[in-house]
Design a protein around this motif. Structure first.
Motif, short mmCIF file in Angstrom:
data_model
loop_
_atom_site.label_atom_id
_atom_site.label_comp_id
_atom_site.label_asym_id
_atom_site.label_seq_id
_atom_site.Cartn_x
_atom_site.Cartn_y
_atom_site.Cartn_z
N ALA A 3 6.43 6.99 0.66
CA ALA A 3 6.87 5.64 0.30
C ALA A 3 5.67 4.80 -0.09
N ILE A 4 4.60 4.93 0.70
CA ILE A 4 3.39 4.14 0.43
C ILE A 4 2.18 5.04 0.56
N ARG A 5 1.32 4.96 -0.42
CA ARG A 5 0.05 5.69 -0.30
C ARG A 5 -1.09 4.72 -0.57
N CYS A 6 -1.93 4.56 0.47
CA CYS A 6 -3.11 3.70 0.30
C CYS A 6 -4.33 4.59 0.37
N SER A 7 -5.25 4.42 -0.59
CA SER A 7 -6.48 5.18 -0.44
C SER A 7 -7.71 4.31 -0.66
N GLN A 8 -8.55 4.39 0.31
CA GLN A 8 -9.86 3.71 0.33
C GLN A 8 -9.78 2.23 -0.02
N LEU A 9 -8.89 1.55 0.70
CA LEU A 9 -8.75 0.11 0.44
C LEU A 9 -9.89 -0.66 1.11
N ASN A 10 -10.46 -1.57 0.34
CA ASN A 10 -11.47 -2.47 0.89
C ASN A 10 -11.11 -3.89 0.51
N LYS A 11 -11.34 -4.77 1.46
CA LYS A 11 -11.09 -6.18 1.14
C LYS A 11 -12.01 -7.03 2.00
N THR A 12 -12.73 -7.95 1.37
CA THR A 12 -13.54 -8.87 2.17
C THR A 12 -13.14 -10.30 1.82
N ILE A 20 -16.30 -11.89 5.70
CA ILE A 20 -15.45 -11.30 6.73
C ILE A 20 -14.80 -10.05 6.16
N CYS A 21 -14.82 -9.01 6.96
CA CYS A 21 -14.23 -7.78 6.50
C CYS A 21 -12.75 -7.75 6.87
N GLY A 22 -11.90 -7.71 5.86
CA GLY A 22 -10.46 -7.67 6.12
C GLY A 22 -9.98 -6.23 6.21
N LEU A 23 -10.35 -5.41 5.24
CA LEU A 23 -10.00 -3.99 5.26
C LEU A 23 -11.27 -3.19 4.96
N ASP A 24 -11.45 -2.12 5.68
CA ASP A 24 -12.65 -1.33 5.51
C ASP A 24 -12.25 0.13 5.31
N ASP A 25 -12.22 0.52 4.07
CA ASP A 25 -11.95 1.92 3.73
C ASP A 25 -10.68 2.46 4.39
N THR A 48 -3.54 -8.33 6.45
CA THR A 48 -4.22 -8.06 5.18
C THR A 48 -3.69 -6.77 4.55
N LEU A 49 -3.51 -5.75 5.40
CA LEU A 49 -3.00 -4.48 4.89
C LEU A 49 -1.56 -4.61 4.40
N LEU A 50 -0.75 -5.29 5.19
CA LEU A 50 0.66 -5.48 4.83
C LEU A 50 0.77 -6.27 3.51
N ASN A 51 -0.05 -7.31 3.38
CA ASN A 51 -0.02 -8.11 2.16
C ASN A 51 -0.43 -7.28 0.94
N ALA A 52 -1.38 -6.40 1.16
CA ALA A 52 -1.82 -5.55 0.04
C ALA A 52 -0.68 -4.61 -0.37
N GLY A 55 1.96 -6.37 -2.37
CA GLY A 55 1.53 -6.98 -3.62
C GLY A 55 1.35 -8.49 -3.52
N LEU A 56 1.18 -8.97 -2.28
CA LEU A 56 0.94 -10.40 -2.11
C LEU A 56 -0.54 -10.73 -2.27
N ASP A 57 -1.37 -9.74 -2.11
CA ASP A 57 -2.81 -9.94 -2.21
C ASP A 57 -3.42 -8.67 -2.78
N LYS A 58 -4.49 -8.84 -3.51
CA LYS A 58 -5.11 -7.66 -4.12
C LYS A 58 -6.29 -7.19 -3.29
N PRO A 59 -6.42 -5.87 -3.09
CA PRO A 59 -7.63 -5.37 -2.43
C PRO A 59 -8.81 -5.47 -3.41
N ASP A 60 -10.03 -5.46 -2.87
CA ASP A 60 -11.20 -5.49 -3.76
C ASP A 60 -11.35 -4.14 -4.45
#
Ligand SMILES: Nc1ncnc2c1ncn2[C@@H]1O[C@H](COP(=O)(O)OP(=O)(O)OP(=O)(O)O)[C@@H](O)[C@H]1O
Ligand SMILES: [Mg+2]
Lengths: 239, 413
Positions: A3-12, A20-25, A48-52, A55-60
């Motif tokens: 259903a969902i595949r996330c790979s190497q998400l980063n967000k600051t 501030i580190c929101g998501l780290d790999d 942060t992960l849920l929003n990503a 599609g409410l927020d974009k990861p870096d």
């Protein structure tokens, strides 16, 4: 199917001169029809992960695939359409539009989808029945309890038949009874309709129901436990 | 909005309910719009009434929305520059619509003397029936009678002139002018009537005698100084006076009132620009309130707007929803403002007594009563200005609302 595949998400985030580190790999796969809990201390990156994912927020950086869509590549309008048609959201609070009644709040989503009036009304009433609020259709959110508001929000989240529901601290403002009712509603929707649930929570009552529990800390996934059995078959256990 | 249209129904419901959520603020804004719109229309109708009154006053002094003269008459209004009374094609034209009345008259400068004083006047040789058809009001005769026919041997003078000449009804006065050969033409005539006019200047200027009587005195047969023509509405003159010109032919000069009186014409132009200026000024004042109302309304609802976006409402619809609130507010304000204007201005169209100010206004050619004139065009102007500029002013708050980032908006506590 995934259903969902996330790979190497980063967000600051930058706040002032702090980074501030929101998501780290973060990399995870969530199977269709699963019932997943995201837990972890406050500030660990659950929202942060849920929003990503929604599609409410974009990861870096990194990739997110929801169903067959690359969420990280979609534009604003396509994201809005994806949220409208394929994802249901339940937030911690302020889920409802204050000037619309319970039924109108549920109809709202269908209205922007362009569902015809009669069908809309019937569906909204059926949904309210399903969440046990059949006789509250004409109440404004301010005339409903917190638990009732959350159930209306659930009804709205699933009314258009999404395959995925993202819930962020749905029980945070609820008393024990309401929280249990809500989580049991989630469980039955998961089992009867096969809807995938991803729930961010630090509520142990909620975690107790989850066959899969992902723990986060400082934007990282620190553990990902699969427990045998389906949602709801697990016994509440002390954590 | 490729695959589905925004559901107008829900957007309207939201806009309407959101408006009344803070009813005090909405009501204050609504009242401001109503008063603004009303003030715009009131001002325009007062201006229109004032200018109309000046034009009408000028025309009433000596009616004739279109005049036919000898080409040299306006430079030298002597009897030498006279023309034939209407006949043939012209007569035919004058006796049919849109012409509602006409008069052929002598109009020459003359001296009038009593035994005590004398004054320069404008001597009019008229056919009284024609003058009445043109707009002369016989009830303005305050003493004696009006002329009874073109061969009447009496003279009708203004009240103020009688005062200046220290003469009165029944007395004889002497009139002196020139005949076409520049010989003195004079005659003693009895005053048979005294009229009053709205303006003292008119009472002092115009002296009426029988057309044939004066033709005899001035030594002309069937010649007149001018043919004065009138229609239904002086504002419509532009549409028909060329027909008269055509019937008259190029040897004579045909002029509509706008050209006869440059002052009136410039007043009319000024009126239009005043209306636009006032409308825009009132609107600019309103728009600050309007923008403020919308900015506040949007600011208070940041979280809801975030929620709607999170649920999949496109930014464009958010913008549309805020604009819809503005449209509803403006539409209601315009409706009520226009109704209020109609309700308050129509009863005033019978006239407002401004005699306290009349002394100063008389110079401008106005009487002591102001007749506001409510015009559809002024109502349309203010409605269009308010609606168009109002929407433009609402674009910024609406656009800002649509630019919110849903998660930040939702996170707002
Ligand atoms: N818009 C933002 N600006 C700056 N920092 C942010 C923003 N959003 C989140 N953060 C930071 O990112 C980190 C992760 O936040 P997140 O909201 O994902 O945590 P969480 O696990 O949901 O916490 P909670 O359980 O309190 O909801 C936190 O340190 C938070 O302060
Ligand atoms: Mg959170």
């Amino acid at each position: 199917m995934t259903a969902i595949r996330c790979s190497q998400l980063n967000k600051t985030f930058t706040q002032g001169d702090q980074i501030i580190c929101g998501l780290d790999d973060v990399s995870i796969d969530i199977e269709e029809g699963s019932f997943v809990c995201l837990s972890g201390p406050s500030g660990s990156g659950k929202t942060t992960l849920l929003n990503a994912m929604g599609g409410l927020d974009k990861p870096d950086s990194g990739e997110i695939q929801v169903g067959d869509k690359r969420v990280d590549l979609l534009g604003k309008s396509d994201l809005a359409d994806m949220r409208l048609h394929s994802i249901g959201f339940v937030f911690q609070a302020y889920n409802l539009i204050p000037v619309l009644t319970a039924r109108e709040n549920i109809e709202f989503v269908m209205q922007i989808q362009g569902v015809p009036t009669a069908q809309r009304r019937d569906k909204a009433i059926a949904m309210l029945e399903e969440v046990g609020l059949a006789d509250h259709e004409d109440r404004l959110p301010s005339q409903l309890s917190g638990g009732q508001q959350q159930r209306v929000a659930v009804a709205r989240a699933i009314v258009s038949g999404p395959t995925l529901v993202l819930a962020d601290e749905p029980t945070a403002n609820l008393d024990s009874t309401s929280a249990t009712q809500l989580i049991e509603l989630f469980v039955s929707l998961n089992r009867e309709r096969g809807i995938t649930f991803v729930i961010a929570t630090h509520d142990t009552r909620v975690m107790a129901y989850c066959p899969r529990l992902i723990r986060m800390e400082d934007g990282k996934i620190i553990s990902d436990e699969e427990r045998t059995g389906k949602s709801g078959e697990l016994q509440p256990q002390p954590s | 909005m490729a695959d589905h249209q925004p559901a107008a129904g829900i957007l309207f419901t939201l806009a309407w309910r959101n408006l009344w959520r803070n009813h005090r603020r909405t009501l204050i804004m609504l009242i401001a719009i109503v008063i603004g719109v009303w003030a715009m229309i009131l001002f325009s109708s007062l201006m229109a009434g004032m200018v109309d009154e000046m034009v009408r006053g000028g025309l009433r002094t000596l009616p004739g929305e279109v005049q036919i003269h000898h080409p040299d008459y306006r430079d030298d209004p002597s009897i030498a520059n006279s023309i034939d009374a209407p006949q043939g094609a012209l007569l035919e034209r004058l006796n049919n619509p849109p012409v509602t009345g006409w008069a052929a008259r002598i109009k020459v400068p003359a001296m009038i003397s009593s035994e005590r004083a004398n004054r320069g006047i404008q001597l009019l040789g008229v056919d009284p029936a024609q003058e009445v058809s043109l707009g002369f009001d016989p009830t303005n005769i305050v003493e004696g009678r009006f002329l009874e026919g073109p061969d009447d041997k009496g003279l009708v003078i203004g009240r103020k002139l009688a005062e200046r000449l220290e003469t009165r009804l029944g007395k004889r006065v002497v009139i002196m002018s020139q005949d076409p050969d520049n010989n003195v033409a004079d005659r003693g005539i009895r005053v048979v009537g005294i009229y009053q006019a709205r303006l003292q200047a008119t009472e002092e200027l115009n002296v009426y005698g029988g057309l044939e009587t004066l033709q005899k005195m001035l030594n002309v047969d069937n010649q007149v100084s001018e043919i004065a023509i009138t229609g239904d509405d002086f504002r419509q003159v532009a549409s028909w006076w060329p027909q008269i010109q055509q019937a008259t032919g190029p040897e004579l000069e045909t002029v509509p009132w706008m050209e006869l009186d440059g002052y009136l014409e410039s007043m009319m132009k000024m009126q239009t620009s005043f209306n636009v200026i006032i409308t825009v000024v009132i609107f600019l004042t309103l728009s600050f309130g309007l923008v403020n109302t919308l900015v506040m309304a949007v600011f208070e609802r940041v979280r809801e707007i975030g929620l709607m976006m999170a649920l999949g409402m496109r930014p464009g619809w958010i913008m549309y929803q805020v604009l819809l609130e503005s449209i509803i507010l403006l539409g209601l304000g315009l409706l009520l403002g226009n109704l209020l204007a109609v309700a308050t201005i129509l009863p005033l169209e019978d006239g407002i007594d401004i005699s306290a100010l009349a002394k100063g206004l008389e110079m401008a050619g106005m009487g002591s009563t102001l007749y506001p004139s409510l015009r559809l065009s002024d109502m349309v102007l203010s409605t269009v200005v308010v609606l168009v500029l109002g929407l433009l002013a609402s674009l910024l708050p609406a656009w800002r609302a649509s630019r919110y980032n849903p998660i930040q908006a939702l996170a707002r506590t």
